[in-house]
Design a protein around this motif. Structure first.
Motif, PDB file in Angstrom:
ATOM      1  N   GLN A  23       0.849  -1.182   0.000  1.00 48.11           N
ATOM      2  CA  GLN A  23       0.000   0.000   0.000  1.00 48.11           C
ATOM      3  C   GLN A  23       0.886   1.234   0.000  1.00 48.11           C
ATOM      4  O   GLN A  23       1.866   1.299   0.739  1.00 48.11           O
ATOM      5  CB  GLN A  23      -0.888  -0.015   1.245  1.00 48.11           C
ATOM      6  CG  GLN A  23      -2.314   0.324   0.942  1.00 48.11           C
ATOM      7  CD  GLN A  23      -3.172   0.218   2.169  1.00 48.11           C
ATOM      8  OE1 GLN A  23      -2.906   0.882   3.162  1.00 48.11           O
ATOM      9  NE2 GLN A  23      -4.179  -0.636   2.102  1.00 48.11           N
ATOM     10  N   HIS A  24       0.505   2.179  -0.815  1.00 44.75           N
ATOM     11  CA  HIS A  24       1.334   3.378  -1.002  1.00 44.75           C
ATOM     12  C   HIS A  24       2.754   2.980  -1.398  1.00 44.75           C
ATOM     13  O   HIS A  24       3.709   3.652  -1.041  1.00 44.75           O
ATOM     14  CB  HIS A  24       1.406   4.246   0.269  1.00 44.75           C
ATOM     15  CG  HIS A  24       0.088   4.777   0.696  1.00 44.75           C
ATOM     16  ND1 HIS A  24      -0.641   4.239   1.724  1.00 44.75           N
ATOM     17  CD2 HIS A  24      -0.676   5.778   0.217  1.00 44.75           C
ATOM     18  CE1 HIS A  24      -1.773   4.896   1.880  1.00 44.75           C
ATOM     19  NE2 HIS A  24      -1.817   5.849   0.958  1.00 44.75           N
ATOM     20  N   GLU A  25       2.862   1.825  -2.054  1.00 45.60           N
ATOM     21  CA  GLU A  25       4.180   1.321  -2.481  1.00 45.60           C
ATOM     22  C   GLU A  25       5.079   1.063  -1.291  1.00 45.60           C
ATOM     23  O   GLU A  25       6.302   1.010  -1.435  1.00 45.60           O
ATOM     24  CB  GLU A  25       4.874   2.328  -3.436  1.00 45.60           C
ATOM     25  CG  GLU A  25       4.225   2.462  -4.792  1.00 45.60           C
ATOM     26  CD  GLU A  25       4.325   1.182  -5.618  1.00 45.60           C
ATOM     27  OE1 GLU A  25       5.441   0.662  -5.734  1.00 45.60           O
ATOM     28  OE2 GLU A  25       3.287   0.696  -6.117  1.00 45.60           O
ATOM     29  N   SER A  26       4.500   0.937  -0.095  1.00 39.90           N
ATOM     30  CA  SER A  26       5.349   0.875   1.083  1.00 39.90           C
ATOM     31  C   SER A  26       4.937  -0.251   2.035  1.00 39.90           C
ATOM     32  O   SER A  26       5.733  -1.150   2.294  1.00 39.90           O
ATOM     33  CB  SER A  26       5.306   2.232   1.788  1.00 39.90           C
ATOM     34  OG  SER A  26       5.975   2.172   3.009  1.00 39.90           O
ATOM     35  N   GLU A  27       3.701  -0.200   2.505  1.00 40.45           N
ATOM     36  CA  GLU A  27       3.325  -1.172   3.533  1.00 40.45           C
ATOM     37  C   GLU A  27       2.802  -2.463   2.912  1.00 40.45           C
ATOM     38  O   GLU A  27       1.946  -2.434   2.030  1.00 40.45           O
ATOM     39  CB  GLU A  27       2.271  -0.573   4.447  1.00 40.45           C
ATOM     40  CG  GLU A  27       2.838   0.557   5.283  1.00 40.45           C
ATOM     41  CD  GLU A  27       1.885   0.969   6.379  1.00 40.45           C
ATOM     42  OE1 GLU A  27       0.685   1.132   6.090  1.00 40.45           O
ATOM     43  OE2 GLU A  27       2.337   1.123   7.519  1.00 40.45           O
ATOM     44  N   TYR A  79       0.609  -5.593   2.462  1.00 37.10           N
ATOM     45  CA  TYR A  79      -0.734  -6.042   2.835  1.00 37.10           C
ATOM     46  C   TYR A  79      -1.039  -7.312   2.086  1.00 37.10           C
ATOM     47  O   TYR A  79      -0.480  -7.563   1.022  1.00 37.10           O
ATOM     48  CB  TYR A  79      -1.792  -4.993   2.438  1.00 37.10           C
ATOM     49  CG  TYR A  79      -1.934  -3.865   3.427  1.00 37.10           C
ATOM     50  CD1 TYR A  79      -1.042  -2.792   3.427  1.00 37.10           C
ATOM     51  CD2 TYR A  79      -2.975  -3.866   4.349  1.00 37.10           C
ATOM     52  CE1 TYR A  79      -1.170  -1.755   4.324  1.00 37.10           C
ATOM     53  CE2 TYR A  79      -3.122  -2.825   5.251  1.00 37.10           C
ATOM     54  CZ  TYR A  79      -2.209  -1.779   5.242  1.00 37.10           C
ATOM     55  OH  TYR A  79      -2.338  -0.761   6.128  1.00 37.10           O
ATOM     56  N   ASN A 119      -2.661  -6.256   7.546  1.00 36.65           N
ATOM     57  CA  ASN A 119      -1.412  -5.479   7.497  1.00 36.65           C
ATOM     58  C   ASN A 119      -0.279  -6.391   7.937  1.00 36.65           C
ATOM     59  O   ASN A 119      -0.196  -6.804   9.097  1.00 36.65           O
ATOM     60  CB  ASN A 119      -1.535  -4.281   8.437  1.00 36.65           C
ATOM     61  CG  ASN A 119      -0.332  -3.362   8.314  1.00 36.65           C
ATOM     62  OD1 ASN A 119       0.688  -3.731   7.729  1.00 36.65           O
ATOM     63  ND2 ASN A 119      -0.455  -2.157   8.841  1.00 36.65           N
ATOM     64  N   LYS A 170       2.735  -5.790   8.312  1.00 36.53           N
ATOM     65  CA  LYS A 170       3.745  -5.194   9.190  1.00 36.53           C
ATOM     66  C   LYS A 170       3.736  -5.869  10.560  1.00 36.53           C
ATOM     67  O   LYS A 170       4.729  -5.870  11.266  1.00 36.53           O
ATOM     68  CB  LYS A 170       3.441  -3.706   9.377  1.00 36.53           C
ATOM     69  CG  LYS A 170       4.430  -2.793   8.657  1.00 36.53           C
ATOM     70  CD  LYS A 170       3.905  -1.406   8.551  1.00 36.53           C
ATOM     71  CE  LYS A 170       4.162  -0.583   9.790  1.00 36.53           C
ATOM     72  NZ  LYS A 170       3.563   0.766   9.631  1.00 36.53           N
ATOM     73  N   ILE A 185      12.457  -2.919   9.836  1.00 33.16           N
ATOM     74  CA  ILE A 185      11.181  -2.718   9.156  1.00 33.16           C
ATOM     75  C   ILE A 185      11.301  -1.721   8.004  1.00 33.16           C
ATOM     76  O   ILE A 185      10.584  -1.800   7.011  1.00 33.16           O
ATOM     77  CB  ILE A 185      10.101  -2.272  10.179  1.00 33.16           C
ATOM     78  CG1 ILE A 185       8.699  -2.301   9.564  1.00 33.16           C
ATOM     79  CG2 ILE A 185      10.388  -0.899  10.719  1.00 33.16           C
ATOM     80  CD1 ILE A 185       8.037  -3.646   9.669  1.00 33.16           C
ATOM     81  N   LEU A 236       9.428  -1.419   4.285  1.00 36.40           N
ATOM     82  CA  LEU A 236       8.623  -0.255   3.886  1.00 36.40           C
ATOM     83  C   LEU A 236       9.146   0.402   2.613  1.00 36.40           C
ATOM     84  O   LEU A 236       8.492   1.243   2.047  1.00 36.40           O
ATOM     85  CB  LEU A 236       8.572   0.767   5.032  1.00 36.40           C
ATOM     86  CG  LEU A 236       7.885   0.251   6.288  1.00 36.40           C
ATOM     87  CD1 LEU A 236       7.850   1.323   7.360  1.00 36.40           C
ATOM     88  CD2 LEU A 236       6.458  -0.193   5.970  1.00 36.40           C
ATOM     89  N   ARG A 237      10.352   0.029   2.218  1.00 31.84           N
ATOM     90  CA  ARG A 237      10.857   0.589   0.959  1.00 31.84           C
ATOM     91  C   ARG A 237      10.140  -0.023  -0.238  1.00 31.84           C
ATOM     92  O   ARG A 237      10.384   0.351  -1.371  1.00 31.84           O
ATOM     93  CB  ARG A 237      12.361   0.358   0.835  1.00 31.84           C
ATOM     94  CG  ARG A 237      13.142   1.451   1.526  1.00 31.84           C
ATOM     95  CD  ARG A 237      14.599   1.148   1.575  1.00 31.84           C
ATOM     96  NE  ARG A 237      15.149   1.735   2.799  1.00 31.84           N
ATOM     97  CZ  ARG A 237      16.385   1.524   3.222  1.00 31.84           C
ATOM     98  NH1 ARG A 237      17.178   0.747   2.533  1.00 31.84           N
ATOM     99  NH2 ARG A 237      16.815   2.085   4.310  1.00 31.84           N
ATOM    100  N   GLY A 238       9.298  -0.995   0.034  1.00 31.41           N
ATOM    101  CA  GLY A 238       8.515  -1.593  -1.043  1.00 31.41           C
ATOM    102  C   GLY A 238       9.371  -2.455  -1.928  1.00 31.41           C
ATOM    103  O   GLY A 238      10.343  -3.069  -1.477  1.00 31.41           O
TER     104      GLY A 238
END
Lengths: 321, 601
Positions: free
Chosen positions: B166-170, B172, B192, B194, B226, B230-232
């Motif tokens: 999501q948002h190229e980051s998180e 899911y 999520n 994460k 982490i 998150l850097r996708g």
């Protein structure tokens, strides 16, 4: 001459690692804390907590310099900041907007709004600038707060919305709120104010609105004056929704949002990484994954609200009895 | 023997290499081979076995950790699945959307990782949607019957969606669960990922080892840091490569690189969701015990080398000390210090050697003393006698060889001795012997004996000479001259004494005869008798020779035949020759001087 230069170079090159280590050991990092709030600052406390958990000791290997004031005052402080004197700047809320001009100092932020929209980072995954930090997703949560208020107080028709216009992302937050209210058949009253100085006037205005409930956008100013807001809500028999749990602890009825203290605590780990030399440009902007619904039952009783225990209370992460 | 000549007798002595160094080297090499080579071998073997064991051990540890992590991840997804199962227990009944909504809200309360959940009825239409972030919805909503989640859940009861950022980051993912009754519909939850971080972050392998989770495409789902997740997609490339590499090896730890630093890694598949848990530990840490063992070995080897050096030095010193003493001792003895004694008390072969050297030195001293004595003695002897002394053994042995016997005796001596006083006789003999002796010495002839007025000389024995006949004749001529000159003096004193010489050449037995304390060198054979006869025949001043001698000197010295004579012991008359006389010394005071000249007639 040339030979001497060479010798100096060699001597320098061999001495450098030792010097660097010695400096590493003695180095005191200078972190500047910029906020439009004032002390006592629970966010700063969270950040400090995080730093000390990572082994930083104030006055020994880290020096925190605090700058509080309105955005204009902060701007003048910011213009004085120079790389070399400052290892890291940490800003919260409106202060981040004032920091936009800073290009050569790493800046950590904790924003309610969208940092991409504010223009301090290129994307959440890859900030690509000297900024990184955390966003609280207030925009997404804005509607959720109205919904929760409605769940608790189904008779909600008229909602007073108190908003600090200094806060970055405030217009979009208001838009999201307005949209939700419309969907839920609620008539919102927008009561904007600019900075702590105008809060009293705004409250006076709110008291004249005859609203069923009140929503306060989470913000440094409203955070600082949360006790005053809680008192006001009680005095006017207004169920009040806030963004952060600290508000409920101060006597507010409801809050829904990420744990601020945890977020600032976590921000310290990014501070540590940046001080160790990591580039903020590649440190992704964090988003909280846990949101807490806090209900103050005492306040509910004082307001005479019968909380449907089965429908609402089981959803609460924290109940203040 | 001088000092200089002694040193010359040890050529190249000073140029020899320092023996201590080469001994040291030999000892060192021996000890090195004896001590260090086994150490090195031992260390190498230990290291290789240790490496194998350690590798197996690491594999086991990584396997256990990865399995543990995989188990916890399965528990995480199983929990979500089970919880979703609860909300799809009951069939949809008209007007009970609100009950389902409460179920969904409870689900969110129960499972923090679920961000939102959609409850669908049997037709696949959304009836309830609750979310932590977005607004809740109740009542008929969108038709999701074509959603892969719904199709998947209906087919297999449970469906696990792909990981999305999501948002190229998180990260899911969606998990869908269908109820046991088709009328119970389907629950689709958004999760999520994460929150798996807690599972992964808790894993510590050694001090710095860790575990990560990647999906089938190698995209990073969980990492202790982490921020990498998150850097996708951009942060996942390295891990995809590691996953790919590990995918080919089944459950065995392999060496690979995690962003430059080498790691030992092992992967375990998480069955339901199709993810891979990779447990890894930096090589540096994983093989720290091997490295420590190698360092210990290196230390031992260094110790071994030092010990070998020390022992070699000590041994070489123990050896080279006595050897140096021996060498110096031998040098001193060599330069003539025969009284020098080498003192070594090493109680081993070297001491024995020193004792032998000392014995040799005393032998040498005795032999040297003899040499010195002989040298001194030689000063008093004729050169040929000296030679005789030096080479007496072979020269004086009895042998048969060609010799020239020379006999001479005085004429008229018997008459003279009968009337003269003993003093006068002795004086005459003294002068006569002196004259004969001088000539004998000059001609290096061997004086066999004086017998009264007679004398016997031998040429070519025991010391050989060139052209013995010629030599003997010349000797005889000189003998005549010398004796005639003293005879002239005697004549002047009124004693009429002359001198005759006989020479013969031939084979004779020569050698020493006698007994202990008295040895004579003598010649036996016809030639001696012949010479004696010829001497008897010779008149005063005459030198008679046999044909052999005459033949030998024909070209050099003029001889005259004096006719054949019957000689005792010979069957045939023998031709006798006389050396031509050119001069004669004065014989008598009345007859005046007579020149004694021999020449060809």
């Amino acid at each position: 001459m040339r030979r001497r230069d060479f010798l100096r170079f060699v001597a320098g090159a061999t001495a450098w690692p030792a010097v660097a280590r010695a400096q590493e050991a003695r180095k005191v990092y200078h972190i500047h804390w910029l906020s439009t709030g004032s002390e006592p600052d629970p966010f700063l406390d969270g950040f400090r907590e995080g730093l000390s958990a990572l082994g930083y000791v104030e006055g020994k290997n880290v020096a925190l310099e605090k700058h509080y004031g309105n955005p204009a005052a902060l701007r003048s402080v910011i213009s004085e900041l120079r790389r070399g004197d400052v290892d890291l700047a940490v800003s919260s809320g409106p202060a981040t907007r004032a920091m936009k001009t800073v290009k050569d100092i790493p800046v950590l932020f904790a924003l309610s709004g969208d940092p991409v929209a504010l223009g301090v980072v290129k994307s959440l995954a890859q900030p690509g600038t000297n900024f990184t930090g955390s966003t609280f997703l207030s925009l997404e949560l804005a509607g959720k707060r109205v919904e929760l208020l409605k769940d608790i107080y189904p008779g909600l028709r008229k909602l007073a919305v108190l908003s600090n216009t200094d806060h970055p992302g405030e217009p979009s937050e208001w838009r999201a709120t307005l949209q939700t209210c419309t969907g839920l058949g609620i008539k919102p009253t927008y009561i904007p104010f600019a900075g702590a100085g105008e809060l009293d006037n705004a409250l006076e205005e709110a008291s004249g609105e005859d609203a069923d409930a009140m929503l306060v956008f989470p913000d440094v100013v409203t955070m600082v004056d949360r006790a005053k807001l809680a008192e006001f809500a009680l005095a006017h028999q207004l169920p009040l929704m806030f963004g952060w749990s600290e508000y409920c602890e101060a006597g507010g009825l409801l809050s829904y949002g990420a744990n601020q203290r945890a977020t600032y605590r976590w921000l310290a780990s990014y501070a540590d990484r940046i001080l160790r030399g990591e580039d903020p440009a590649v440190l992704p902007v964090m988003r909280p994954e846990k949101f807490e619904l806090v209900i103050n039952l005492k306040t509910a009783r004082l307001l005479g609200i019968e909380l449907d225990t089965s429908a609402i209370l089981f959803r609460a992460n924290k109940v203040i009895a | 023997m001088s000092k200089g000549s002694a040193q010359k007798s040890w050529p190249g002595y000073r140029g020899r290499t320092n023996p201590r160094r080469s001994l040291f080297y030999k000892y060192f090499v021996t000890l090195f081979v004896a001590a260090v080579v086994p150490l090195i071998l031992g260390a190498a073997i230990e290291a290789s076995f240790g490496y194998r064991d350690q590798r197996r051990h690491i594999s086991e540890v990584l396997q256990a950790e990865a399995r543990g992590a995989a188990g916890r991840i399965e528990a995480f997804t199983d929990e979500i699945r089970d919880q979703l199962g609860w909300v799809v227990q009951f069939p949809w009944v008209q007007g009970d959307d609100d009950l389902h909504r409460v179920d969904a809200l409870r689900l969110l309360q129960q499972v923090p990782a679920i961000v939102s959940v959609s409850l669908l009825d049997e037709t696949g239409t959304e009836r309830v949607f609750v979310s932590r972030l977005r607004l809740n919805r109740t009542g008929r909503g969108v038709d999701m019957s074509a959603d892969p989640a719904v199709i998947g859940a209906r087919a297999n009861k449970v469906w696990y969606g792909p990981v999305q950022y999501q948002h190229e980051s998180e990260p899911y993912m969606r998990i869908a669960v269908a109820g046991n009754l088709p009328s119970a519909g389907v629950a689709v939850a958004e999760v999520n990922l994460k929150l798996i971080w807690d599972v992964i972050a808790a894993i510590r392998i050694g001090n710095t080892g860790h575990a990560i989770v990647v999906d089938d495409y190698g995209r990073l789902i969980a990492h202790p840091d982490i921020s990498l997740v998150l850097r996708g997609r951009s942060g996942s490339e390295d891990f995809g490569r590691i996953k790919h590499l590990l995918g080919t090896t089944s459950g065995r730890a392999v060496l690979t690189g995690d962003r430059g630093s080498p790691v030992v890694a092992l992967s375990v598949h998480v069955a339901d969701v199709g993810w891979t848990v990779i447990a890894m530990q930096p090589v540096l840490e994983a093989f720290a015990s091997i490295r420590a063992a190698l360092w210990r070995s290196a230390f031992l080897i260094a110790l071994g080398v030092l010990t070998a050096l020390a022992l070699a030095y000590w041994r070489a010193n123990r050896m080279s000390g006595p050897i140096k003493q021996l060498e110096e001792g031998v040098e001193r003895i060599g330069t003539g210090h025969f009284d020098h004694r080498i003192k070594i008390s090493s109680r081993d072969e070297l001491e024995q050697l020193a004792v032998r050297f000392n014995e040799m030195a005393s032998e040498l001293a005795i032999s040297h003393q003899k040499t010195v004595r002989i040298d001194r003695l030689k000063q008093f002897l004729a050169p040929q006698v000296a030679e005789l002394v030096e080479h007496s053994d072979e020269l004086l042995e009895g042998q048969r060889r060609e010799v020239v016997a020379v006999f001479g005796d005085l004429r008229g001596f018997t008459a003279f001795s009968a009337r003269a006083e003993p003093d006068a006789i002795m004086a005459v003999l003294r002068e006569y012997y002196a004259a004969v002796g001088a000539v004998t010495t000059r001609y290096e002839a061997t004086l066999i004996r004086f017998a009264g007025d007679g004398v016997m000389l031998l040429v070519n024995a025991p010391v050989a000479c060139d052209d013995p006949a010629n030599h003997a004749v010349r000797l005889a001529i000189d003998l005549q001259v010398a004796v005639q000159s003293v005879a002239g003096k005697w004549c002047a004193a009124g004693h009429a004494i002359g001198f005759g010489v006989g020479i013969a050449m031939g084979m004779a037995t020569v050698g020493t005869v006698g007994y202990e304390g008295r040895l004579d060198y003598t010649a036996l054979g016809n030639v001696v008798n012949l010479a004696s006869r010829l001497c008897g025949l010779a008149k005063d001043g005459q030198i008679l020779t046999d044909p052999v001698v005459a033949e030998g000197v024909r070209d050099t010295i003029p001889l005259a035949s004096v006719g054949k004579q019957i000689i005792k012991g010979y069957d045939q008359p023998l031709e006798i020759f006389a050396v031509a006389q050119t001069d004669t010394p004065p014989r008598r005071p009345d007859s005046g001087p007579r020149p004694m000249v021999f020449e060809a007639l």
